[in-house]
Write a protein that holds these residues in place. Structure first.
Motif, short mmCIF file in Angstrom:
data_model
loop_
_atom_site.label_atom_id
_atom_site.label_comp_id
_atom_site.label_asym_id
_atom_site.label_seq_id
_atom_site.Cartn_x
_atom_site.Cartn_y
_atom_site.Cartn_z
N GLY A 1 -10.57 -22.49 -1.64
CA GLY A 1 -10.24 -22.24 -2.72
C GLY A 1 -9.53 -22.86 -4.07
N VAL A 2 -8.65 -23.70 -3.86
CA VAL A 2 -7.57 -24.91 -4.36
C VAL A 2 -9.42 -25.31 -5.21
CG1 VAL A 2 -6.46 -26.71 -4.65
CG2 VAL A 2 -5.83 -25.01 -2.48
N ALA A 3 -9.67 -26.20 -4.66
CA ALA A 3 -10.88 -26.39 -5.38
C ALA A 3 -11.27 -25.98 -5.74
CB ALA A 3 -11.81 -27.04 -4.09
N LYS A 4 -11.56 -24.54 -6.03
CA LYS A 4 -12.47 -23.97 -7.33
C LYS A 4 -12.07 -24.04 -8.97
CE LYS A 4 -14.15 -19.86 -4.47
NZ LYS A 4 -14.08 -18.63 -4.36
N ALA B 1 -4.27 -19.84 -3.02
CA ALA B 1 -5.11 -20.80 -2.23
C ALA B 1 -4.28 -22.02 -1.97
CB ALA B 1 -6.46 -20.90 -2.67
N ALA B 2 -3.70 -22.05 -3.06
CA ALA B 2 -2.67 -23.65 -2.14
C ALA B 2 -1.94 -22.91 -2.38
CB ALA B 2 -1.90 -24.40 -3.52
N LEU B 3 -1.17 -22.35 -1.68
CA LEU B 3 -0.19 -21.37 -0.98
C LEU B 3 0.03 -21.11 0.37
CD1 LEU B 3 1.97 -18.87 -3.77
CD2 LEU B 3 2.17 -21.07 -3.48
N TYR B 4 -1.83 -20.53 0.06
CA TYR B 4 -1.91 -19.97 1.57
C TYR B 4 -2.04 -21.25 2.83
CZ TYR B 4 -3.70 -15.64 -0.23
OH TYR B 4 -3.88 -14.60 -0.94
N CYS B 5 -2.74 -22.71 2.08
CA CYS B 5 -2.58 -23.60 2.81
C CYS B 5 -1.22 -24.35 3.11
CB CYS B 5 -3.05 -25.07 1.35
SG CYS B 5 -4.38 -24.88 1.03
N LEU B 6 -0.23 -23.44 2.75
CA LEU B 6 1.05 -24.44 3.48
C LEU B 6 1.36 -22.64 4.45
CD1 LEU B 6 3.63 -26.29 3.64
CD2 LEU B 6 4.85 -25.23 2.02
N PHE B 7 0.53 -21.25 4.26
CA PHE B 7 1.38 -19.97 5.27
C PHE B 7 0.98 -20.31 6.30
CE2 PHE B 7 3.54 -19.20 0.40
CZ PHE B 7 4.12 -19.61 0.67
N LEU C 1 -4.27 -17.32 20.35
CA LEU C 1 -4.24 -16.33 19.47
C LEU C 1 -3.69 -15.83 17.82
CD1 LEU C 1 -5.37 -13.12 18.51
CD2 LEU C 1 -2.58 -12.37 20.19
N ILE C 2 -2.47 -16.56 18.63
CA ILE C 2 -1.62 -17.13 17.82
C ILE C 2 -2.09 -17.40 16.40
CG2 ILE C 2 1.56 -16.77 16.86
CD1 ILE C 2 1.77 -15.71 18.70
N ALA C 3 -2.44 -19.50 16.75
CA ALA C 3 -2.96 -19.90 16.39
C ALA C 3 -4.17 -19.72 15.12
CB ALA C 3 -2.74 -20.72 17.63
N LEU C 4 -5.27 -19.40 16.50
CA LEU C 4 -6.01 -18.86 15.22
C LEU C 4 -5.76 -17.44 13.92
CD1 LEU C 4 -8.64 -20.48 15.45
CD2 LEU C 4 -6.67 -20.71 18.05
N VAL C 5 -4.61 -17.02 14.44
CA VAL C 5 -4.43 -15.65 13.64
C VAL C 5 -4.25 -16.51 11.64
CG1 VAL C 5 -2.91 -14.81 12.35
CG2 VAL C 5 -3.48 -14.16 14.54
N GLY C 6 -3.67 -17.90 11.94
CA GLY C 6 -3.29 -18.46 11.01
C GLY C 6 -4.51 -19.90 10.63
N PHE C 7 -4.63 -20.70 11.50
CA PHE C 7 -5.95 -21.86 11.38
C PHE C 7 -7.64 -21.50 10.97
CE2 PHE C 7 -2.89 -24.44 14.24
CZ PHE C 7 -2.10 -24.95 13.47
N GLY C 8 -7.71 -19.89 11.64
CA GLY C 8 -8.55 -19.53 11.43
C GLY C 8 -9.00 -18.44 10.11
N LEU C 9 -7.79 -18.93 9.32
CA LEU C 9 -8.43 -18.49 7.86
C LEU C 9 -8.75 -20.00 6.80
CD1 LEU C 9 -5.32 -15.87 8.23
CD2 LEU C 9 -7.55 -15.58 7.69
N TYR C 10 -8.61 -20.93 7.58
CA TYR C 10 -8.69 -22.14 6.67
C TYR C 10 -9.51 -21.90 5.60
CZ TYR C 10 -13.31 -22.75 9.07
OH TYR C 10 -14.13 -22.65 9.46
N GLU C 11 -10.74 -20.55 5.11
CA GLU C 11 -11.61 -21.08 4.51
C GLU C 11 -10.52 -20.49 3.04
OE1 GLU C 11 -14.18 -17.19 6.26
OE2 GLU C 11 -14.85 -18.65 6.39
N LEU C 12 -10.02 -19.75 3.55
CA LEU C 12 -9.23 -19.49 1.89
C LEU C 12 -8.65 -20.01 1.90
CD1 LEU C 12 -8.20 -16.16 3.63
CD2 LEU C 12 -10.27 -16.18 2.43
N GLY D 1 -4.65 -25.65 -8.88
CA GLY D 1 -4.96 -25.55 -7.46
C GLY D 1 -3.79 -26.57 -6.85
N LEU D 2 -3.94 -27.75 -7.12
CA LEU D 2 -3.67 -29.07 -5.99
C LEU D 2 -2.09 -28.88 -6.54
CD1 LEU D 2 -4.58 -30.98 -4.01
CD2 LEU D 2 -5.58 -32.32 -5.90
N PRO D 3 -2.08 -29.25 -8.35
CA PRO D 3 -0.57 -28.89 -8.59
C PRO D 3 0.21 -28.37 -7.80
CG PRO D 3 -1.92 -28.94 -9.93
CD PRO D 3 -2.93 -28.73 -9.01
N VAL D 4 -0.07 -27.20 -7.23
CA VAL D 4 0.72 -25.90 -6.58
C VAL D 4 1.10 -26.31 -5.29
CG1 VAL D 4 1.21 -23.34 -5.52
CG2 VAL D 4 -0.23 -23.97 -8.37
#
Length: 538
Positions: free
Chosen positions: A193-196, A402-408, A178-189, A201-204
């Motif tokens: 999003g960085v690639a837009k 979106a770059a911040l989301y990759c880490l958080f 449950l907790i793992a997919l709360v985070g990993f399940g948002l991979y599409e964000l 995005g990538l430098p951040v």
């Protein structure tokens, strides 16, 4: 001499045995700089609070940017909705940290409520309105009515204690997916999003990792700076870089979408935002109610409840608190229902949940202080009232968030996996439940999302749009699917086996199933102002 040699050999053997011994299980996460009840010095706390405010802005801006234009609103309406969402998020965060779970959890907008809101926008009863502003007002009132009704679900489940009964059966094994997919399940964000706008995005993402991981290790310093304030530093550097690209004409002849994602002057918020404006209840008019829309929003509220439960547990871990007692989680859910009620009363066009990105920020900074998050709530209210100043920060390009989301999101997913330390990973039962729940948690929502992207609607085709939305909302949530499958299997498969209880880690959380089962619960979760005398936790 012989005795000395023998003692030395014994010590060496013991040290060698310790090297190969597994890491011990920890009720509380070690090496956290400031836990839930130990605030940092005021100057540092204010900066960290501003950082939390900065992180939650991404979702606060992106959701109205998606919804308001389809509702018929322009930049003026979008700016007012963002201000309202920010204002109510500040109120809800203060309420949750003071009277709810008391965890350092930011309460903000949720993508879970986007699907039923879009369904309301596309409803036939609003299509007859020609004037865009009037259509926006009518749609907003319909959304308000649906949110007000939907809030009752969490209020009842939370304050009645029914959710407490459900949570009592949660084990570390069923909590981990449950907790793992709360985070990993948002991979599409994240990286999509960085690639837009990859050049900002990538430098951040790169600078954030360098500041938070490599520089502190290379400096060998116990004083925190680059790692703790890595978000502010990385966003400031790349935001300035993006500004120079914009004024330098780098995107002058770029495609429209590229300009929207990359330029720092395309949000339309600064010009549309008033200098001072205080959001107030029913500012868009009296709410309207429709049974189908309310049912669809109520299911979104149920999904948000389950996802928030996982995020609350993740926050408790990063705050170095003990496991959250079921009664405290139930109390937090009840107050979150009050938060959704406030969303409907003020008109945010969206419901509230625990912010996953801010939960991940706790892991990055190692600061789980309640005071820091309460300071961030003050920033939310302050900048929502002073519209122009808040709009400046809200105009940060979305690929940077979106770059911040990759880490958080990764931090939240990782803390979910960390609960497997309480389980027997050599058990085939554990392997089956863990693997099957995570796989279905990723696979089932992917099917629903792919089907919707091709066909324009979900796999269920009934004449009632609200019923279709209910099914789509349920099966599009990775955390809900994974959590439900793990919870069901864990509580039905070989449950009476004597070894099962230990394999699933259920006994480790036994003392936390009652508020008074562990004396530390009072330190972390008791109500302020001696309110526990009148509202005791069980």
């Amino acid at each position: 001499m012989a005795g000395t040699s023998s003692d030395g050999g014994g010590a060496a053997a013991a040290a060698k045995q310790d090297d190969t011994h597994p890491h011990p299980v920890k009720d509380q996460l070690p090496n956290v700089s400031y836990c839930i009840t130990s605030p940092p010095p005021w100057p540092e706390a204010i900066l960290l609070g501003f950082q939390h405010y900065l992180v939650m802005l991404g979702t606060t801006v992106i959701i109205p940017t998606i919804l308001v234009p389809q509702m018929g609103g322009g930049n003026d309406e979008k700016a007012r909705v963002i201000q309202t969402l920010l204002f109510v998020a500040g109120l809800n965060t203060l309420i949750q940290t003071t009277f709810g779970t008391r965890l350092p959890a930011v309460i903000g907008g949720s993508y879970t409520f986007v699907v039923p809101t879009l369904s309301i926008i596309l409803a036939a009863r609003y299509n007859s309105t020609v004037d865009p502003h009037q259509k926006f007002l009518r749609t907003m009132r319909g959304t308000q009515g649906a949110l007000i009704v939907a809030s009752a679900l969490q209020i009842i489940l939370g304050f009645s204690g029914l959710w407490r009964i459900v949570i009592r059966l949660l084990s570390p094994l069923s909590a981990a997916p449950l907790i793992a997919l709360v985070g990993f399940g948002l991979y599409e964000l994240g990286f999509p999003g960085v690639a837009k706008c990859i050049e900002i995005g990538l430098p951040v993402l790169i600078i954030l990792i360098i500041f938070s991981q490599y520089i502190p290790y290379g400096m060998h310093s116990k004083r925190h700076g680059f790692d703790r304030f890595a978000v502010i530093l990385s966003v400031a550097i790349v935001w300035l870089y993006a500004f120079f690209l914009t004024v330098g004409g780098a995107y002058k002849h770029a495609r429209t979408k590229t300009q929207q994602h990359c330029r720092t002057d395309r949000s339309g918020l600064i010009g549309a935002s008033p200098w001072i404006r205080i959001p107030y209840p029913f500012q868009w008019g009296a709410p309207t109610f429709d049974a189908g829309e309310a049912f669809a929003m109520m299911v979104a509220s149920l999904v948000a409840l389950i996802e928030s439960t996982g995020t609350f547990i993740a926050v408790s871990r990063y705050a170095s608190a003990t496991h959250v007692p079921p009664s405290i989680l139930s109390r937090g859910v009840g107050w979150q229902g009050i938060g959704i009620l406030l969303d409907g009363i003020f008109g945010t066009a969206n419901g509230s949940t625990v912010s996953v990105e801010n939960a991940g920020l706790l892991g990055l900074t190692g600061v789980g202080s309640r005071r820091v998050v309460q300071i961030s709530a003050v920033f939310m209210i302050f900048f929502s009232v002073l519209g122009k100043f808040g709009a400046v920060f809200a105009s940060i390009p979305a690929p940077m968030f979106a770059a911040l989301y990759c880490l958080f999101f990764a931090y939240v997913g990782a803390v979910g996996l960390s609960f497997l330390q309480f389980c027997n990973l050599n058990s085939f039962r554990t392997k089956f439940i863990l693997g099957f729940s995570v796989f279905l948690g990723l696979s089932v929502p992917q099917y629903f999302k792919e089907y919707t992207s091709v066909a324009g609607d979900g796999p269920v085709h009934s004449s009632a749009r609200w019923f279709n939305d209910i099914v789509n909302v349920i099966f599009s949530s990775e955390a809900l699917v994974a959590g439900f499958v793990a919870y069901f299997l864990d509580n039905t498969l070989h449950r009476n086996d004597s070894a099962t209880r230990k394999d699933r880690g259920y006994h480790f959380w036994g003392k936390f199933r009652s508020f008074k089962g562990d004396p530390r619960s009072d330190e972390f979760y008791s109500l302020p102002f001696n309110l526990n005398r009148y509202f005791p936790s069980v």
